[in-house]
Write a protein that holds these residues in place. Sequence first.
Motif, PDB file in Angstrom:
ATOM      1  N   VAL A  85       5.394  32.394  33.784  1.00  0.00           N
ATOM      2  CA  VAL A  85       5.739  31.384  32.780  1.00  0.00           C
ATOM      3  C   VAL A  85       7.253  31.280  32.636  1.00  0.00           C
ATOM      4  CG1 VAL A  85       5.562  30.757  30.346  1.00  0.00           C
ATOM      5  CG2 VAL A  85       3.554  31.645  31.562  1.00  0.00           C
ATOM      6  N   ALA A  86       7.932  32.440  32.593  1.00  0.00           N
ATOM      7  CA  ALA A  86       9.387  32.436  32.471  1.00  0.00           C
ATOM      8  C   ALA A  86      10.039  31.768  33.679  1.00  0.00           C
ATOM      9  CB  ALA A  86       9.902  33.863  32.314  1.00  0.00           C
ATOM     10  N   GLU A  87       9.502  32.009  34.870  1.00  0.00           N
ATOM     11  CA  GLU A  87      10.053  31.395  36.072  1.00  0.00           C
ATOM     12  C   GLU A  87       9.840  29.879  36.061  1.00  0.00           C
ATOM     13  OE1 GLU A  87      11.757  30.433  39.654  1.00  0.00           O
ATOM     14  OE2 GLU A  87      12.044  32.170  38.337  1.00  0.00           O
ATOM     15  N   ALA A  88       8.693  29.424  35.564  1.00  0.00           N
ATOM     16  CA  ALA A  88       8.448  27.986  35.457  1.00  0.00           C
ATOM     17  C   ALA A  88       9.446  27.345  34.499  1.00  0.00           C
ATOM     18  CB  ALA A  88       7.022  27.730  34.993  1.00  0.00           C
ATOM     19  N   GLU A  89       9.694  27.993  33.370  1.00  0.00           N
ATOM     20  CA  GLU A  89      10.667  27.461  32.418  1.00  0.00           C
ATOM     21  C   GLU A  89      12.065  27.426  33.034  1.00  0.00           C
ATOM     22  OE1 GLU A  89       8.991  28.543  28.029  1.00  0.00           O
ATOM     23  OE2 GLU A  89       9.793  30.220  29.185  1.00  0.00           O
ATOM     24  N   ARG A  90      12.418  28.467  33.764  1.00  0.00           N
ATOM     25  CA  ARG A  90      13.736  28.499  34.402  1.00  0.00           C
ATOM     26  C   ARG A  90      13.859  27.388  35.441  1.00  0.00           C
ATOM     27  NH1 ARG A  90      16.129  29.091  38.685  1.00  0.00           N
ATOM     28  NH2 ARG A  90      14.150  29.351  39.803  1.00  0.00           N
ATOM     29  N   ALA A  91      12.802  27.204  36.252  1.00  0.00           N
ATOM     30  CA  ALA A  91      12.845  26.200  37.306  1.00  0.00           C
ATOM     31  C   ALA A  91      12.973  24.785  36.743  1.00  0.00           C
ATOM     32  CB  ALA A  91      11.596  26.309  38.179  1.00  0.00           C
ATOM     33  N   MET A  92      12.375  24.544  35.574  1.00  0.00           N
ATOM     34  CA  MET A  92      12.433  23.212  34.975  1.00  0.00           C
ATOM     35  C   MET A  92      13.596  23.049  34.015  1.00  0.00           C
ATOM     36  SD  MET A  92       8.369  22.324  34.337  1.00  0.00           S
ATOM     37  CE  MET A  92       8.088  23.755  33.273  1.00  0.00           C
ATOM     38  N   GLY A  93      14.253  24.161  33.658  1.00  0.00           N
ATOM     39  CA  GLY A  93      15.387  24.092  32.745  1.00  0.00           C
ATOM     40  C   GLY A  93      15.016  23.738  31.327  1.00  0.00           C
ATOM     41  N   LEU A  94      13.885  24.262  30.847  1.00  0.00           N
ATOM     42  CA  LEU A  94      13.427  23.967  29.495  1.00  0.00           C
ATOM     43  C   LEU A  94      12.566  25.106  28.971  1.00  0.00           C
ATOM     44  CD1 LEU A  94      10.236  23.178  30.119  1.00  0.00           C
ATOM     45  CD2 LEU A  94      11.228  20.979  30.726  1.00  0.00           C
ATOM     46  N   SER A  95      12.278  25.047  27.680  1.00  0.00           N
ATOM     47  CA  SER A  95      11.372  25.997  27.045  1.00  0.00           C
ATOM     48  C   SER A  95      10.072  25.287  26.702  1.00  0.00           C
ATOM     49  CB  SER A  95      11.997  26.584  25.772  1.00  0.00           C
ATOM     50  OG  SER A  95      13.145  27.347  26.083  1.00  0.00           O
ATOM     51  N   LEU A  96       8.967  25.865  27.097  1.00  0.00           N
ATOM     52  CA  LEU A  96       7.677  25.269  26.777  1.00  0.00           C
ATOM     53  C   LEU A  96       7.393  25.390  25.287  1.00  0.00           C
ATOM     54  CD1 LEU A  96       5.542  26.705  29.723  1.00  0.00           C
ATOM     55  CD2 LEU A  96       6.452  24.377  29.506  1.00  0.00           C
ATOM     56  N   PRO A  97       6.668  24.444  24.695  1.00  0.00           N
ATOM     57  CA  PRO A  97       6.257  24.595  23.296  1.00  0.00           C
ATOM     58  C   PRO A  97       5.488  25.910  23.114  1.00  0.00           C
ATOM     59  CG  PRO A  97       5.809  22.370  24.073  1.00  0.00           C
ATOM     60  CD  PRO A  97       6.217  23.158  25.275  1.00  0.00           C
ATOM     61  N   PRO A  98       5.696  26.585  21.997  1.00  0.00           N
ATOM     62  CA  PRO A  98       5.054  27.897  21.798  1.00  0.00           C
ATOM     63  C   PRO A  98       3.547  27.882  22.003  1.00  0.00           C
ATOM     64  CG  PRO A  98       6.715  27.515  20.119  1.00  0.00           C
ATOM     65  CD  PRO A  98       6.612  26.249  20.894  1.00  0.00           C
ATOM     66  N   LEU A  99       2.857  26.832  21.565  1.00  0.00           N
ATOM     67  CA  LEU A  99       1.411  26.793  21.733  1.00  0.00           C
ATOM     68  C   LEU A  99       1.035  26.728  23.211  1.00  0.00           C
ATOM     69  CD1 LEU A  99      -1.490  26.581  20.792  1.00  0.00           C
ATOM     70  CD2 LEU A  99      -1.136  24.121  20.388  1.00  0.00           C
ATOM     71  N   LEU A 100       1.747  25.937  23.992  1.00  0.00           N
ATOM     72  CA  LEU A 100       1.455  25.851  25.414  1.00  0.00           C
ATOM     73  C   LEU A 100       1.748  27.175  26.103  1.00  0.00           C
ATOM     74  CD1 LEU A 100       0.580  24.164  27.828  1.00  0.00           C
ATOM     75  CD2 LEU A 100       2.951  23.352  28.044  1.00  0.00           C
ATOM     76  N   ARG A 101       2.823  27.817  25.696  1.00  0.00           N
ATOM     77  CA  ARG A 101       3.158  29.122  26.281  1.00  0.00           C
ATOM     78  C   ARG A 101       2.046  30.129  25.983  1.00  0.00           C
ATOM     79  NH1 ARG A 101       6.572  33.509  26.850  1.00  0.00           N
ATOM     80  NH2 ARG A 101       8.185  33.164  28.433  1.00  0.00           N
ATOM     81  N   ARG A 102       1.556  30.147  24.754  1.00  0.00           N
ATOM     82  CA  ARG A 102       0.460  31.061  24.388  1.00  0.00           C
ATOM     83  C   ARG A 102      -0.798  30.747  25.178  1.00  0.00           C
ATOM     84  NH1 ARG A 102      -0.847  31.835  18.199  1.00  0.00           N
ATOM     85  NH2 ARG A 102      -2.333  33.265  19.236  1.00  0.00           N
ATOM     86  N   LEU A 103      -1.058  29.474  25.383  1.00  0.00           N
ATOM     87  CA  LEU A 103      -2.258  29.092  26.135  1.00  0.00           C
ATOM     88  C   LEU A 103      -2.209  29.676  27.545  1.00  0.00           C
ATOM     89  CD1 LEU A 103      -3.830  25.561  26.069  1.00  0.00           C
ATOM     90  CD2 LEU A 103      -3.709  26.852  28.184  1.00  0.00           C
ATOM     91  N   TYR A 104      -1.050  29.549  28.209  1.00  0.00           N
ATOM     92  CA  TYR A 104      -0.915  30.098  29.553  1.00  0.00           C
ATOM     93  C   TYR A 104      -1.042  31.623  29.559  1.00  0.00           C
ATOM     94  CZ  TYR A 104       0.796  25.602  31.372  1.00  0.00           C
ATOM     95  OH  TYR A 104       0.905  24.290  31.774  1.00  0.00           O
TER      96      TYR A 104
END
Length: 363
Positions: free
Chosen positions: A207-226
């Motif tokens: 998840v952290a690598e996906a956020e880094r690759a896209m240059g953004l932070s996922l919404p907390p609910l979506l992050r928890r879902l993953y």
Amino acid sequence: MTEDELVEAIRAIPGLLPPASREAVDEVEQVIGHPLPPLLRRLYLEAANGGFGPRDGVLGVAGSEYEHHFEVAHIIDGYGDSRDEFPGMLWLFDWGCGIWSVMDSRDPAGPMWLWDPNVGDEAFPDEPLFAPQNMTLAEWLTESLNGNLENAFQTSGLFSVAERRASFDVCPGELEYTPPECLTDDEIIAAMSTLPCLPPPASSAAVAEAERAMGLSLPPLLRRLYLEVANGGVGPGRGIQGVPTPDVYRTYEIVSCHRVWTAGRNPRVPPGFVWLCRWGTAIWSLVDCRDPAGPMWIWDPMGPHPRPDQADIGLDRSALTPQNMTLAEWLTEWLRGSFTRDFRPATLRAVAACRGRPVRPAG
């Protein structure tokens, strides 16, 4: 657009080829055994001998200086090979990868068809080789001039376009809809965790690598879902896309879609938007990650598609339109049965209209 408006709009395109000669158009009609659809005949004679339409444009008739296809420049060049099996069908525009838009010249309206020899692969396992596009030539050219057809092809494919055009949209006034009370994040995670046949969750590193690759932070609910429920594969439509992992191959995942359609040379949406859910009819649900609540948006370049007696049904005609709900509200709708198996994705626009006044995205 009317036929006259289409002809004038195409004539105004800079850098067009010269028009065709009447003799060259007559030759085509002699070969196919009937007149060309009037709109195509007018375009060849009054606008250009090919080169109009999506990308590098349609093929021309004899004498065309069309140079964008390495094999043919004349729509009759390949007709002899197909006339017995597909009489009257003219291979008009080459999308690449063997995919063509084909016109039925026997009907004056010029119904458009899709030819795709790539069927049977992972992307289109159940699609026919030759299928109706559910558009006339005039509709096809109108959507091309607006850029909608290209956007739909790039982000979904022509089979999805055909499905999107197969039936008319629901008018907001015809929709029986009451929004359910939104669940809390904890309630959503708990409810989704009880679903059967869930893919395994993603690792925190993925998840952290996906956020880094896209240059953004996922919404907390979506992050928890993953992290707590599953790495995609759950939710409405064809399910939420996951984050990429070394051991799981998916045709679609959020990072690759972001690179091509958000961060690429021709971005379809503003920075911070993530392509979250593919509905399968040229429609996507996206989440705006610039807001921790995760406002949801609709990508629908081929809509709305109202009935002829409802030319204006009060829906936003932009390709990207707000859903007027947060990620939590969107998932609540799904868990409460709003997005059931028989739910038509095109109805998302009517749902949005029922939920409140739309706003435009910044950026």
